[in-house]
Design an enzyme around this catalytic site. Sequence first.
Site, PDB file in Angstrom:
ATOM      1  N   ASP A 156       0.835  -1.214   0.000  1.00 54.93           N
ATOM      2  CA  ASP A 156       0.000   0.000   0.000  1.00 54.93           C
ATOM      3  C   ASP A 156       0.864   1.256   0.000  1.00 54.93           C
ATOM      4  OD1 ASP A 156      -2.356   1.388  -0.015  1.00 54.93           O
ATOM      5  OD2 ASP A 156      -2.681   1.265   2.153  1.00 54.93           O
ATOM      6  N   SER A 159      -7.551  -5.543  -5.284  1.00 54.16           N
ATOM      7  CA  SER A 159      -8.639  -6.099  -4.475  1.00 54.16           C
ATOM      8  C   SER A 159      -9.970  -6.010  -5.224  1.00 54.16           C
ATOM      9  CB  SER A 159      -8.741  -5.345  -3.150  1.00 54.16           C
ATOM     10  OG  SER A 159      -9.327  -4.066  -3.358  1.00 54.16           O
ATOM     11  N   GLU A 181     -12.352  -4.534  -4.180  1.00 59.27           N
ATOM     12  CA  GLU A 181     -12.825  -3.166  -3.944  1.00 59.27           C
ATOM     13  C   GLU A 181     -12.121  -2.150  -4.845  1.00 59.27           C
ATOM     14  OE1 GLU A 181     -12.153  -5.336  -1.391  1.00 59.27           O
ATOM     15  OE2 GLU A 181     -14.307  -5.666  -1.164  1.00 59.27           O
ATOM     16  N   ASN A 182     -10.971  -2.525  -5.396  1.00 65.64           N
ATOM     17  CA  ASN A 182     -10.202  -1.565  -6.211  1.00 65.64           C
ATOM     18  C   ASN A 182     -10.889  -1.222  -7.543  1.00 65.64           C
ATOM     19  OD1 ASN A 182      -6.992  -2.835  -5.062  1.00 65.64           O
ATOM     20  ND2 ASN A 182      -8.070  -0.985  -4.434  1.00 65.64           N
ATOM     21  N   ARG A 205       1.876  -4.847   6.210  1.00 64.19           N
ATOM     22  CA  ARG A 205       1.189  -3.814   5.417  1.00 64.19           C
ATOM     23  C   ARG A 205       2.037  -2.557   5.429  1.00 64.19           C
ATOM     24  NH1 ARG A 205      -5.007  -2.332   4.482  1.00 64.19           N
ATOM     25  NH2 ARG A 205      -4.680  -0.614   3.048  1.00 64.19           N
ATOM     26  N   ARG A 207      -5.325  -1.483   8.782  1.00 66.82           N
ATOM     27  CA  ARG A 207      -6.503  -2.295   8.461  1.00 66.82           C
ATOM     28  C   ARG A 207      -6.116  -3.400   7.493  1.00 66.82           C
ATOM     29  NH1 ARG A 207      -7.794   2.860   6.570  1.00 66.82           N
ATOM     30  NH2 ARG A 207      -7.175   3.188   4.408  1.00 66.82           N
TER      31      ARG A 207
HETATM   32  C1  IPE Z   1      -5.457  -2.726  -0.314  1.00 65.19           C
HETATM   33  O1  IPE Z   1      -5.076  -1.407  -0.485  1.00 65.19           O
HETATM   34  C2  IPE Z   1      -5.442  -3.449  -1.627  1.00 65.19           C
HETATM   35  C3  IPE Z   1      -4.129  -3.612  -2.249  1.00 65.19           C
HETATM   36  C4  IPE Z   1      -2.986  -3.290  -1.720  1.00 65.19           C
HETATM   37  C5  IPE Z   1      -4.156  -4.217  -3.552  1.00 65.19           C
HETATM   38  P1  IPE Z   1      -6.154  -0.242  -0.688  1.00 65.19           P
HETATM   39  O2  IPE Z   1      -5.389   1.020  -0.785  1.00 65.19           O
HETATM   40  O3  IPE Z   1      -7.051  -0.571  -1.823  1.00 65.19           O
HETATM   41  O4  IPE Z   1      -6.999  -0.340   0.646  1.00 65.19           O
HETATM   42  P2  IPE Z   1      -7.856   0.762   1.425  1.00 65.19           P
HETATM   43  O5  IPE Z   1      -8.699   1.459   0.401  1.00 65.19           O
HETATM   44  O6  IPE Z   1      -6.886   1.692   2.067  1.00 65.19           O
HETATM   45  O7  IPE Z   1      -8.630  -0.020   2.408  1.00 65.19           O
HETATM   46  C1  IPE Z   2      -1.374   0.282  -3.443  1.00 63.00           C
HETATM   47  O1  IPE Z   2      -1.221   1.656  -3.449  1.00 63.00           O
HETATM   48  C2  IPE Z   2      -1.667  -0.283  -4.804  1.00 63.00           C
HETATM   49  C3  IPE Z   2      -3.042  -0.747  -4.973  1.00 63.00           C
HETATM   50  C4  IPE Z   2      -3.976  -0.734  -4.073  1.00 63.00           C
HETATM   51  C5  IPE Z   2      -3.406  -1.288  -6.273  1.00 63.00           C
HETATM   52  P1  IPE Z   2      -2.454   2.641  -3.444  1.00 63.00           P
HETATM   53  O2  IPE Z   2      -2.854   2.927  -4.850  1.00 63.00           O
HETATM   54  O3  IPE Z   2      -3.534   2.155  -2.580  1.00 63.00           O
HETATM   55  O4  IPE Z   2      -1.798   3.942  -2.822  1.00 63.00           O
HETATM   56  P2  IPE Z   2      -2.461   4.911  -1.734  1.00 63.00           P
HETATM   57  O5  IPE Z   2      -2.896   4.041  -0.604  1.00 63.00           O
HETATM   58  O6  IPE Z   2      -3.594   5.589  -2.403  1.00 63.00           O
HETATM   59  O7  IPE Z   2      -1.345   5.814  -1.355  1.00 63.00           O
HETATM   60 MG    MG Z   3      -4.021   2.377  -0.647  1.00 65.40          MG
END
Ligand code: IPE
Ligand code: IPE
Ligand code: MG
Length: 233
Positions: A12, A57, A59-60, A179, A185
């Site tokens: 993340d 994920s 959710e992504n 993480r 979380r």
């Molecule tokens: C979790 O990160 C999913 C991945 C690292 C692929 P997110 O950035 O999507 O999670 P939230 O939105 O902070 O919960």
């Molecule tokens: C993790 O980085 C990659 C994925 C979840 C695909 P993020 O894109 O969530 O980066 P932040 O959390 O917005 O900084």
């Molecule tokens: Mg993130």
Amino acid sequence: MEQLQHVAIIMDGNGRWAKAHGKVRTQGHLVGVDNVRNIAIKANDMNIKVLTVYAFSTENWKRPLEEVDYLMKLPALFFNKFMKELMEKNIKITMIGEMEGIPQETAKVLQRAIDETANNTGMILNFAMNYGSRREITLAAKKYALDVLNDKAGLDIDEKEFGKYFMTADFPEVDLLIRTSGELRLSNFLLWQIAYTEFMFVDEPWPEFTPERFEYYCNEFLKRDRRFGGIKQ
Ligand code: IPE
Ligand code: IPE
Ligand code: MG
């Protein structure tokens, strides 16, 4: 590392890292891709058996279309750049999550990497793609219900048996979950599997998470006293 068989990472902080460096979010993802290689090579050198990385994920999909499109191009970028090295290191690629829903081109690239490395006997680099833990649990329950209906399973199932319905059925227990980027979380990751996993929530964003830091956290894990509900003798 014998006590450390399976490490899972929620990668993340790519977006925030990019923003903090005056870049666009996708540039953070691009640096993040190279880092998957760096950490995987390190984990392989450390004799870790399975490295599971959360790449996308369920959710992504909520993210803006342009970002989702970009993220779906990353597997091709990763394998074009690193497949040769992964083969040399005997690393095997696997995936948890559902192929269904992933754009066809991306799914093809992933399937090709899985097939090409299927006979490799080194570390397993397991990508969680289009993965969500609640979805996985729901699918496991559904598969089990079907087996019961078809007389392939009884109702007296235990945890070990039920675990075989999960996408991680072939892997050892997750020993350590890391993480990056300071979020506290789980974001729907491996909820069933982490019942007795050790957690490390670390501040470094994924693009800055170095192999040295990875090794440091793995060594910290070894210092932890894991009792699994028992009493230390
Ligand atoms: C979790 O990160 C999913 C991945 C690292 C692929 P997110 O950035 O999507 O999670 P939230 O939105 O902070 O919960
Ligand atoms: C993790 O980085 C990659 C994925 C979840 C695909 P993020 O894109 O969530 O980066 P932040 O959390 O917005 O900084
Ligand atoms: Mg993130």
